[in-house]
Motif scaffolding. Structure first.
Motif, PDB file in Angstrom:
ATOM      1  N   LEU A   9     -49.462 -66.016  38.829  1.00  0.00           N
ATOM      2  CA  LEU A   9     -50.866 -65.702  39.279  1.00  0.00           C
ATOM      3  C   LEU A   9     -51.609 -66.802  39.987  1.00  0.00           C
ATOM      4  O   LEU A   9     -52.413 -66.464  40.947  1.00  0.00           O
ATOM      5  CB  LEU A   9     -51.572 -65.332  37.833  1.00  0.00           C
ATOM      6  CG  LEU A   9     -51.175 -64.030  36.917  1.00  0.00           C
ATOM      7  CD1 LEU A   9     -52.021 -63.895  35.978  1.00  0.00           C
ATOM      8  CD2 LEU A   9     -51.434 -62.704  38.117  1.00  0.00           C
ATOM      9  N   SER A  10     -51.469 -67.951  39.679  1.00  0.00           N
ATOM     10  CA  SER A  10     -52.015 -69.039  40.705  1.00  0.00           C
ATOM     11  C   SER A  10     -51.311 -69.037  41.848  1.00  0.00           C
ATOM     12  O   SER A  10     -52.123 -69.307  42.768  1.00  0.00           O
ATOM     13  CB  SER A  10     -51.497 -70.408  39.875  1.00  0.00           C
ATOM     14  OG  SER A  10     -51.937 -71.589  40.780  1.00  0.00           O
ATOM     15  N   GLN A  11     -49.979 -69.038  42.138  1.00  0.00           N
ATOM     16  CA  GLN A  11     -49.625 -68.697  43.550  1.00  0.00           C
ATOM     17  C   GLN A  11     -49.999 -67.492  44.245  1.00  0.00           C
ATOM     18  O   GLN A  11     -50.438 -67.602  45.402  1.00  0.00           O
ATOM     19  CB  GLN A  11     -47.939 -68.667  43.440  1.00  0.00           C
ATOM     20  CG  GLN A  11     -47.387 -70.110  42.935  1.00  0.00           C
ATOM     21  CD  GLN A  11     -47.641 -71.102  43.971  1.00  0.00           C
ATOM     22  OE1 GLN A  11     -47.386 -70.910  45.188  1.00  0.00           O
ATOM     23  NE2 GLN A  11     -47.847 -72.253  43.483  1.00  0.00           N
ATOM     24  N   LEU A  12     -50.027 -66.567  43.442  1.00  0.00           N
ATOM     25  CA  LEU A  12     -50.726 -65.103  44.327  1.00  0.00           C
ATOM     26  C   LEU A  12     -52.092 -65.422  44.584  1.00  0.00           C
ATOM     27  O   LEU A  12     -52.490 -64.947  45.817  1.00  0.00           O
ATOM     28  CB  LEU A  12     -50.417 -64.014  43.155  1.00  0.00           C
ATOM     29  CG  LEU A  12     -50.765 -62.814  43.707  1.00  0.00           C
ATOM     30  CD1 LEU A  12     -49.991 -62.282  44.845  1.00  0.00           C
ATOM     31  CD2 LEU A  12     -50.843 -61.746  42.441  1.00  0.00           C
ATOM     32  N   TYR A  13     -52.801 -66.147  44.032  1.00  0.00           N
ATOM     33  CA  TYR A  13     -54.104 -66.419  44.276  1.00  0.00           C
ATOM     34  C   TYR A  13     -54.254 -67.223  45.230  1.00  0.00           C
ATOM     35  O   TYR A  13     -55.133 -66.969  46.214  1.00  0.00           O
ATOM     36  CB  TYR A  13     -54.912 -67.060  43.152  1.00  0.00           C
ATOM     37  CG  TYR A  13     -56.475 -67.308  43.263  1.00  0.00           C
ATOM     38  CD1 TYR A  13     -57.480 -66.362  43.645  1.00  0.00           C
ATOM     39  CD2 TYR A  13     -56.582 -68.773  43.682  1.00  0.00           C
ATOM     40  CE1 TYR A  13     -58.708 -66.685  43.785  1.00  0.00           C
ATOM     41  CE2 TYR A  13     -57.878 -69.081  44.084  1.00  0.00           C
ATOM     42  CZ  TYR A  13     -58.788 -68.159  44.037  1.00  0.00           C
ATOM     43  OH  TYR A  13     -60.250 -68.626  44.249  1.00  0.00           O
TER      44      TYR A  13
END
Length: 146
Positions: A9-13
């Motif tokens: 989720l962090s990478q996606l954000y």
């Protein structure tokens, strides 16, 4: 599994954000300055000038290569950082080139010493600009690195 989900989720954000929003304001301000002054290639401090961050947000159109300064005489050292590649310091850029000099805890403890030291090698600049606490020595025909 929870940890992997958080990483994903962090990478996606981060990939959905505009690159300029992810960097400190000072990197964006320096990028604006070099772009407005048509400074496309130069050298400065890794941390102080956020050299690689400015290069990245410009899409590699305004490149700042990280350098170090000799603590004794203030002269510029065109290599030596673990975050850089040796071939970055080959004599490839022959046009307008700059060295941005600023007082820095890691590299340039005495600003006057660094300003004088840089003039010994590569020599007197053709033009001098300032941005905040940085002095830009500009060399119209590039900088010869031995």
């Amino acid at each position: 599994m929870f940890f992997i989900s958080i990483l994903f989720l962090s990478q996606l954000y981060s990939h959905t954000q505009e690159p300029k929003k992810l960097l400190p304001r000072s990197a964006n301000q320096l990028y604006t300055f070099v772009k407005e002054n048509n400074l496309t290639y130069g050298y400065s401090l890794y941390w102080g000038a956020q050299a690689l961050a400015v290069s990245w947000i410009s899409g590699w159109h305004n490149i700042i290569r990280p350098v170090m300064f000799d603590k004794k005489n203030g002269s510029i050292i065109f290599s030596g950082r673990s975050q850089t590649f040796t071939y970055w310091y080959n004599n490839v850029h022959k046009g307008r080139t700059f060295i941005a000099i600023m007082k820095d805890v890691e590299e340039c403890h005495d600003l006057d010493r660094c300003l004088i030291g840089v003039k010994h090698r590569p020599g007197e600049p053709d033009e001098i600009l300032t941005h905040k606490d940085m002095t830009f020595y500009i060399y119209k025909n590039g900088i010869f690195i031995k």
